[in-house]
Structures are given as C-alpha cells and as structure tokens.
Scaffold this active site. Structure first.
Site, PDB file in Angstrom:
ATOM      1  NE  ARG A 128     -33.030 -30.872  81.201  1.00 15.17           N
ATOM      2  CZ  ARG A 128     -32.800 -29.681  80.697  1.00 15.17           C
ATOM      3  NH1 ARG A 128     -31.847 -29.498  79.804  1.00 15.17           N
ATOM      4  NH2 ARG A 128     -33.521 -28.633  81.075  1.00 15.17           N
ATOM      5  CD  GLU A 227     -38.233 -26.985  76.678  1.00 14.04           C
ATOM      6  OE1 GLU A 227     -38.861 -27.173  77.741  1.00 14.04           O
ATOM      7  OE2 GLU A 227     -37.253 -26.217  76.596  1.00 14.04           O
ATOM      8  NE  ARG A 231     -34.881 -31.240  77.161  1.00 20.06           N
ATOM      9  CZ  ARG A 231     -35.524 -30.376  77.953  1.00 20.06           C
ATOM     10  NH1 ARG A 231     -35.941 -30.749  79.144  1.00 20.06           N
ATOM     11  NH2 ARG A 231     -35.752 -29.138  77.552  1.00 20.06           N
ATOM     12  CB  CYS A 273     -35.717 -23.326  75.764  1.00 15.48           C
ATOM     13  SG  CYS A 273     -35.628 -22.013  76.988  1.00 15.48           S
ATOM     14  CB  THR A 275     -32.534 -21.602  79.335  1.00 16.13           C
ATOM     15  OG1 THR A 275     -33.451 -22.682  79.098  1.00 16.13           O
ATOM     16  CG2 THR A 275     -33.265 -20.302  79.422  1.00 16.13           C
ATOM     17  NE  ARG A 282     -33.752 -29.300  84.897  1.00 13.20           N
ATOM     18  CZ  ARG A 282     -34.285 -29.557  86.101  1.00 13.20           C
ATOM     19  NH1 ARG A 282     -33.879 -28.897  87.170  1.00 13.20           N
ATOM     20  NH2 ARG A 282     -35.226 -30.481  86.230  1.00 13.20           N
ATOM     21  NE  ARG A 311     -35.992 -25.935  86.254  1.00 12.30           N
ATOM     22  CZ  ARG A 311     -35.908 -26.399  85.010  1.00 12.30           C
ATOM     23  NH1 ARG A 311     -36.481 -27.552  84.692  1.00 12.30           N
ATOM     24  NH2 ARG A 311     -35.264 -25.727  84.095  1.00 12.30           N
ATOM     25  CD  GLU A 316     -38.459 -24.546  83.049  1.00 10.00           C
ATOM     26  OE1 GLU A 316     -38.443 -25.500  82.263  1.00 10.00           O
ATOM     27  OE2 GLU A 316     -37.922 -23.445  82.811  1.00 10.00           O
TER      28      GLU A 316
HETATM   29  P1  ADP Z   1     -36.242 -30.704  82.615  1.00 12.01           P
HETATM   30  O1  ADP Z   1     -35.699 -29.320  82.539  1.00 12.01           O
HETATM   31  O2  ADP Z   1     -35.193 -31.708  82.761  1.00 12.01           O
HETATM   32  O3  ADP Z   1     -37.249 -31.007  81.587  1.00 12.01           O
HETATM   33  P2  ADP Z   1     -38.439 -30.315  84.427  1.00 12.01           P
HETATM   34  O4  ADP Z   1     -38.256 -29.281  85.475  1.00 12.01           O
HETATM   35  O5  ADP Z   1     -39.301 -30.000  83.262  1.00 12.01           O
HETATM   36  O6  ADP Z   1     -36.990 -30.756  83.979  1.00 12.01           O
HETATM   37  O7  ADP Z   1     -38.907 -31.641  85.112  1.00 12.01           O
HETATM   38  C1  ADP Z   1     -39.116 -32.812  84.380  1.00 12.01           C
HETATM   39  C2  ADP Z   1     -39.486 -33.964  85.276  1.00 12.01           C
HETATM   40  O8  ADP Z   1     -38.324 -34.466  85.894  1.00 12.01           O
HETATM   41  C3  ADP Z   1     -40.421 -33.606  86.414  1.00 12.01           C
HETATM   42  O9  ADP Z   1     -41.323 -34.652  86.619  1.00 12.01           O
HETATM   43  C4  ADP Z   1     -39.503 -33.513  87.583  1.00 12.01           C
HETATM   44  O10 ADP Z   1     -40.167 -33.754  88.795  1.00 12.01           O
HETATM   45  C5  ADP Z   1     -38.503 -34.578  87.279  1.00 12.01           C
HETATM   46  N1  ADP Z   1     -37.226 -34.399  87.965  1.00 12.01           N
HETATM   47  C6  ADP Z   1     -36.336 -33.410  87.800  1.00 12.01           C
HETATM   48  N2  ADP Z   1     -35.275 -33.562  88.617  1.00 12.01           N
HETATM   49  C7  ADP Z   1     -35.497 -34.697  89.316  1.00 12.01           C
HETATM   50  C8  ADP Z   1     -34.770 -35.400  90.321  1.00 12.01           C
HETATM   51  N3  ADP Z   1     -33.581 -34.995  90.767  1.00 12.01           N
HETATM   52  N4  ADP Z   1     -35.333 -36.525  90.837  1.00 12.01           N
HETATM   53  C9  ADP Z   1     -36.520 -36.973  90.389  1.00 12.01           C
HETATM   54  N5  ADP Z   1     -37.237 -36.346  89.445  1.00 12.01           N
HETATM   55  C10 ADP Z   1     -36.736 -35.225  88.904  1.00 12.01           C
HETATM   56 MG    MG Z   2     -38.914 -29.539  81.204  1.00  6.61          MG
END
Ligand code: ADP
Ligand code: MG
Ligand code: ADP
Length: 710
Positions: A128, A227, A231, A273, A275, A282, A311, A316
């Site tokens: 993303r 956020e 995204r 954010c 970060t 990411r 994570r 997160e």
């Molecule tokens: P971001 O920093 O991209 O917002 P988050 O940690 O907030 O990520 O997670 C957002 C959503 O994306 C969550 O539902 C998470 O489970 C999903 N997610 C993140 N990475 C993966 C992945 N590799 N495969 C499937 N779902 C993912």
């Molecule tokens: Mg997030």
C-alpha cells in the site's frame, strides 16, 4: 467534531507515564513551551499532534501531524524532523533527504517474482501507499465540508481507472455492519476501533467522507479518509510480490495524472503519521512463522536486522494468531519505492529460510528410495513400492502439495518399520493408491478394500463381552481407542499451524458439550508443566512426543501447537487432540471389564458424531494418518502379565494366528516390562467394530489360557 484535550493536561499525562515514545524523547520542555500556544499556518495546534501519544503510553512514535504545515513551518518542522530521522534512519540528528519517487524499471518489476513458490509460508501479499490531497488538512484539523470535498475529488479520479483496476466506490455510511465486519475479517476494509488512531483525531467527523473503492476481485482497493486521505492497496493470496507490486505501480502512475498530492522537498509524500512519510509504502506479507515466533525475541531480532516490522494478523496494534505475522518494511523515507519493496523482499526471504529450517519436511525422494532399496527393511511399503510403482508415483502430488516422500519418509529412515508408509493427507490414499492399496490389504489381511458400515453390536452382543480376568490376576488394565479425522483438515504433515489451532478449537468445542460420566476438561500441552506431562505419560494417559517413527512421518510438525488432552474426572474417558490423529477417543480402566470400557466408548462416539463431521470413504471406513488404522480405527488392548508365554519361541506366531498384536508396555515402539504386554486386535479394516473387539477378546483369552497352562 473531534477535539483534543487541553494541551497542558496532555503534557502532564505524557510526563506521568513511563512512555518510551519518540514523542516523549524529542518533545523537551523547552520545545513544549515554544509550541504549546502556537498555531500552524493551516490553523492546527500541538494538542492535536500529541493527543494520542500522551494518552497511550505504549505508543512507539506518539506524534501525528495535525496538518501538512507542521512538516514545513519554521517553528514546527524541527521537532518533526527529529522524530522522522529517528524513526526512518535510527538517528534523530541525521539529515537524510528523501529521493524522488522511483518504482523500478519494467524489467526490474517483472523480475521481482514470487517470494514463496511452495505456498507453505506466505498466505497473502499486500503493498500500500498513502497519498494526501494537496492543500487539505489531516483528519484532526479537517471539517465536515473538507471530508465531503475530498471524497468527491477522489471518486472522480478513481472512476477513470480501467481494465483490471476498474471498480466501484462503497461509502461507509449506509454499509451494513455485517458487510463491514466481513470485509474487515477478510483484511480488505479498515477497522474503526483503533483507539490509538481515534485519540489522534483520526475518526473526526466519522463516517463522513469515509469509504472503500475496489475492483471486482478486491485485488486493487482504495481506502478513503481512514488514517490518510488515500490508501492505495494492491493485494492477493499467496506470495507473488511481483504481481502485487506491478498492479500498484500501474494504478499510481495513472492516478498521478488525475490528482494533485501533497509533497515536500526531502520528505516525499506527506502523511498524517510521520512514520509513513517518503515513499509512504508498506509492503507486507502474512507469513506463517510458528516455529520462529515461539520465542518472540528470535523473530524480533531477525526483523531488526533486516529493517522489518512485525505486526499482528489484523493490522497494527493487533495480535498474531496461529503463528501468522504481518511482516513489512519498516523504513519508508530516505529510500526509493523500489528499494523499500526489495528491503521487504530480502528480509522475508530470510525469514522463510529460517522458518523452513525449523519446519518438518521429508528428505529428497530419490535419497529415501535409495536408502530403503539398499537396506534390510521388511516393511510392507518396501514390498509394494516396486521400481515400476515408484516410477509411476514419484512425480505425483496431492492438491495440498503432498508427495510420495512425505508418505514414506519415516519408513525409509526406520528400516525396522512394519508398515512404513503414512498418508500425508486424505487425498494421498487416492493419488498414491498403487502402493497404499496393497499395503492396506496385506496389513489388514483382506482380499479387497471393502470395509462395512460402522456397527457397534446389539445390546445383547455388547452384554456378551465378558470380563477377561474376573479373578483380577493377570489383566492390569483394559483400553479401547478409536481414531477420527476432521473431514476438513489434512493430516499432520500437510497441516499449517493455523489448521492445528483451528482443529483444536473445533474439537474442544465439541468435547465441551459432553455430559455425565463423559464430561471433562481440556488441557493444552503448551500450558502443561513438564512434571505433570511426565506423570500422565507414565500412567498411560498421555501420549509421548519422543517416538522417532512418528516424528519422521511429520506427526510432530509444529509441536506442541494445537495439541492437548481432554479427560473426565476419573480419566476413564480421554481424547487426545492432534497426537498422531486429529482425535483419539479413549476409554480405559483398571482390570479386565471389556464390556464396560466398550460401552463408554460407543456412547462417546455417538455423541461426538452429532457435533463433528469425520473423514470417511466408502470401502475404507474412517480415514486415518496411518493405513494400519483405517476402517474401524479401533484398537482394543489389555495390559496383561504373560511372563511365561512371552518367552516361548512361537509367541509371535501364536499372536499372529489370532490376529493379536503384542506391543511393549509404553505403547507402540516401546519395550515390555516384567513380562507385561500390551495385547490388541491387529486388524481394523474389513470387519465391524464389534467383530474387532470380539477378535481381540477371543485371541487374548487363548493367550491367557496358554499362560495358565505353562
Ligand atoms: P496499514 O499500515 O497498511 O494500514 P494495518 O496494519 O493497519 O496496515 O492493516 C490494515 C489491514 O490490512 C488489516 O486488516 C491487515 O490485516 C491487512 N493486511 C496487511 N497486510 C496484509 C497482507 N499481507 N495480507 C492480507 N492482509 C493484510
Ligand atoms: Mg493502518
Ligand atoms: P495407540 O495405538 O492407541 O495410540 P500406543 O501403543 O501408542 O497406542 O499407546 C498409547 C498409550 O496407551 C501408552 O501409554 C500405552 O501404555 C497406553 N495403553 C495402551 N493400552 C493400554 C491398556 N490396555 N492399559 C493401559 N494403558 C494402555
């Protein structure tokens, strides 16, 4: 409209807790005093920036940008610079400048490839990036009209996507809760319950302007005003990072021509954010690392070395489940997009390599076959795996990736094995039937594989099961077990750690419904102390995990995940969860009252059959990991003292004549002690449950008679 608490209160809160956040580290009293009453050029303030970090002592960063101005306004940018450099470069005093965006050449992107061609480790891959509308505030400082305006602009831009990327926008407002929850559980939609984000003002004016755009397959998605303003997400099942990344790059290149995004020199794309600044990228995998993560420090150390961030499975601030982690690049600033995705790729490849070292896999098939061909094995596997059959089967696979090597690994390493072959998953009985079928026929002494329907005998027949040793002289204890497999899960060698955990959940839920004499408790192995385990093993209640034959068959894969024992108060009814088979239902007691033991077991089977669906196949009966257990899956045994009979040269032959299998006192592959043997029916297939118990009873009575004569 969200409002931060007064800045003085937040400051006090921050001083009080023992927060280790970058906010606490860099917002010194001097800096606080300079900024506390100031406004940014877009009207934001310090309280909005520090609210979440002050209220959540566990935050690692703790500071958000109330609006894009904090990154460039002279009074504000120094504080943010310290946090940014500290997070992305590891040194707050660095002055690393973010380069211009660079996604790699088309040839490079095509070469990115699949991180896990085996499919065992990586569940899914996602990349993303975040983008912000130029000139618009971040959530804490935005107004309702701002959110509405941003949504409208975004929808116009997204509607111009074509081909694979074309999709539909679904506003959050009006989407029913069930749909939302399903999309959240499937990892497509954002949650709105992250208090860290909430206390940063991220949910201001919720759910105005919030929504999700996605294509038909949900492989390209865009979150609006979660956020960040945007995204952009590309994701799919499996480990094909190349495809995921390419899709995202194609989408961004198009969208950049339709909208203007906030950027600053040296900082890259601006985000809520700090970060996320820079590439804002990411790239993550959901990867199965149950072995590496047993000790969280081991996983964390590898992540630190490769600049990765672990994570939990629901994003997160969530927990891992079943040993699955979200692993992504930690750095987003000071490197190009192409570098960031490669940083993640290299680290994840290393993690997979380390996890693979700790995960059971069979040896290469040609080596195994060479060993067993040259060795002295008497196993049924060796007998029926002729060169012709071997050549026919050597390249075949089950749909779960099971191979002949999975099935014969143990038999080739343990040349003393009598059977020598296991089914890695239920399909193996079909895919490798050229070797399994003759083994099954020979073991169970049947001409054709034509197992009858389960039949436990009439009341009169059951009543006729006599006490083997009414004088209580020779029989120490009596035990009957059957094996059952869940229809929807594979056998241990093909199980993932999640399979084992989910299976455990399903099994325990069903066992918990038992009542009366059968009611009991479940004790997971990973919460049982060593001493208790040892005692239970010695008392013949609990399974061991030191049988090399079973280990080399993959039976202990991911040990002790999902393993445990259920038993009633008196330990007369027990269930082994994920030892060799998914379930082993056991009825046992002291003495020789076979009828009582059998009745208790039949009752338990009947109850559980109502709750769970077990794997069965016409002609084969209940399916089990080891072909010797197919059919009734029933083993009725006594521990009986036969010091004289067991010394006779024709003891084994005598047993064979009555289809009795002698074992040592601590189970299969163990030794006898003091002339006490475990005597049980050998055949389980081609006869009914009742017949199997009768066969054991008749044979054991013959042995008993012989012992009395000697
Ligand atoms: P971001 O920093 O991209 O917002 P988050 O940690 O907030 O990520 O997670 C957002 C959503 O994306 C969550 O539902 C998470 O489970 C999903 N997610 C993140 N990475 C993966 C992945 N590799 N495969 C499937 N779902 C993912
Ligand atoms: Mg997030
Ligand atoms: P199974 O094929 O049922 O898994 P094993 O040979 O692996 O049986 O033995 C499992 C455990 O059950 C061992 O601890 C063994 O001593 C115990 N056991 C087997 N039969 C009896 C019996 N009749 N009485 C008491 N314990 C028994």
């Amino acid at each position: 409209q969200w409002n931060a608490k007064p800045v003085e209160d937040l400051w006090k809160e921050l001083q009080k807790g023992n927060s280790k956040s970058l906010l606490k580290k860099h917002l010194t009293e001097d800096r606080y005093k300079v900024l506390k009453d100031k406004k940014t050029s877009l009207g934001g303030n310090l309280a909005q920036c520090i609210s979440s970090g002050a209220l959540h002592a566990g935050s690692k960063v703790g500071i958000y940008a109330c609006d894009p101005a904090v990154y460039t306004d002279p009074e504000w940018k120094d504080l943010f610079s310290l946090v940014i450099q500290d997070y992305h470069t590891g040194n707050p005093n660095n002055n690393v400048k973010h380069p211009e965006p660079s996604f790699g050449t088309p040839e490079q992107i095509d070469g990115l490839g699949d991180l896990d061609p085996t499919g065992y480790f990586v569940k899914s891959t996602r990349v993303r990036v975040a983008r912000s509308h130029q000139g618009m505030p971040f959530p804490p400082a935005a107004k309702k009209e701002d959110f509405e305006k941003m949504e409208k602009l975004a929808c116009e831009g997204l509607s111009t996507l074509t081909g694979e990327l074309a999709g539909t926008y679904y506003p959050l407002r009006g989407m029913d809760k069930a749909t939302q929850n399903k999309m959240i559980n499937d990892h497509f939609l954002f949650r709105a319950d992250d208090s860290v984000l909430g206390d940063a003002g991220g949910y201001n004016c919720w759910d105005t302007g919030r929504g999700i755009f996605h294509n038909k397959d949900k492989t390209f998605l865009t979150w609006l005003n979660e956020e960040d303003h945007f995204r952009f997400i590309s994701m799919q099942m499996g480990g094909n990072l190349g495809q995921v990344y390419k899709r995202l790059v194609t989408a961004i290149n198009h969208i950049e021509t339709k909208m203007k995004f906030a950027k600053a020199d040296g900082l890259g794309y601006l985000t809520f954010c700090p970060t996320n600044l820079g590439t804002t990228m990411r790239a993550s995998v959901h990867v199965r690392v149950p072995m590496l993560s047993k000790d969280p420090k081991v996983l964390n150390d590898i992540c630190a070395k490769y600049n990765l961030q672990p994570r939990g499975i629901h994003g997160e601030h969530s927990e891992s489940k079943g040993g699955v982690y979200d692993i992504s690049n930690k750095r987003r600033l000071g490197l190009t997009e192409w570098d960031a995705v490669n940083e993640m790729k290299n680290g994840v490849l290393e993690i997979i390599k380390e996890e693979a070292k700790l995960t059971w896999t069979p040896e290469p098939l040609d080596q195994l076959y060479n060993k067993v061909s040259k060795g002295e094995s008497q196993s049924l596997m060796k007998k029926f795996l002729t060169a012709d059959v071997y050549n026919k089967l050597k390249d075949k696979k089950t749909s779960l990736g099971g191979t002949l090597a999975h099935c014969i690994n143990s038999g080739c390493l343990h040349l003393g094995s009598k059977v020598g072959i296991y089914a890695c998953d239920p399909e193996a009985y079909t895919v490798f039937e050229d070797v399994f079928n003759p083994v099954i026929k020979a073991y169970h002494k049947v001409d054709s594989i034509n197992h009858p329907e389960p039949t436990f005998g009439t009341d009169a027949e059951v009543a006729a099961l006599e006490n083997i040793d009414p004088e209580n002289k020779m029989v120490l204890s009596t035990r009957i077990r059957v094996a059952r497999s869940h229809a929807k899960y594979p056998f241990p060698p093909a199980c993932t750690s999640e399979d084992l955990e989910n299976m455990q959940d399903d099994t325990v839920a069903a066992l918990k419904t038992l009542t009366g004499e059968l009611a009991g408790n479940y004790y997971p192995l990973n919460k049982m102390d060593e001493a208790t385990q040892k005692q239970m093993v010695e008392d013949h209640f609990l399974f061991r995990d030191d049988d090399d034959v079973l280990r080399d068959a993959g039976g202990y894969k991911y040990w002790d995940t999902g393993r445990g024992i259920f038993h009633n108060k008196d330990k007369t009814f027990l269930t082994w969860v994920n030892e060799e088979d998914h379930l082993r239902l056991i009825s046992m007691q002291k003495g020789g009252d076979l009828g009582a033991v059998y009745r208790r077991l039949v009752k338990a089977i009947g109850e559980l059959e109502k709750k769970l669906t077990f794997a069965k196949r016409k002609g084969y009966g209940y399916l089990t990991f080891c072909p010797s257990n197919l059919g009734t899956t029933l083993r009725a045994s006594v521990h009986m003292a036969i010091p004289n009979v067991s010394k006779q040269p024709n003891f084994k032959e005598f047993c064979e004549k009555y289809s009795i299998q002698p074992r040592g006192i601590h189970g299969e592959h163990s030794e006898s002690e003091g002339g006490v043997y475990d005597l049980s029916n050998k055949r389980r297939l081609g006869l009914t449950e009742y017949q199997a118990v009768r066969e054991m009873l008749d044979g054991v009575l013959q042995i008993k008679k012989w012992e009395e004569e000697l």
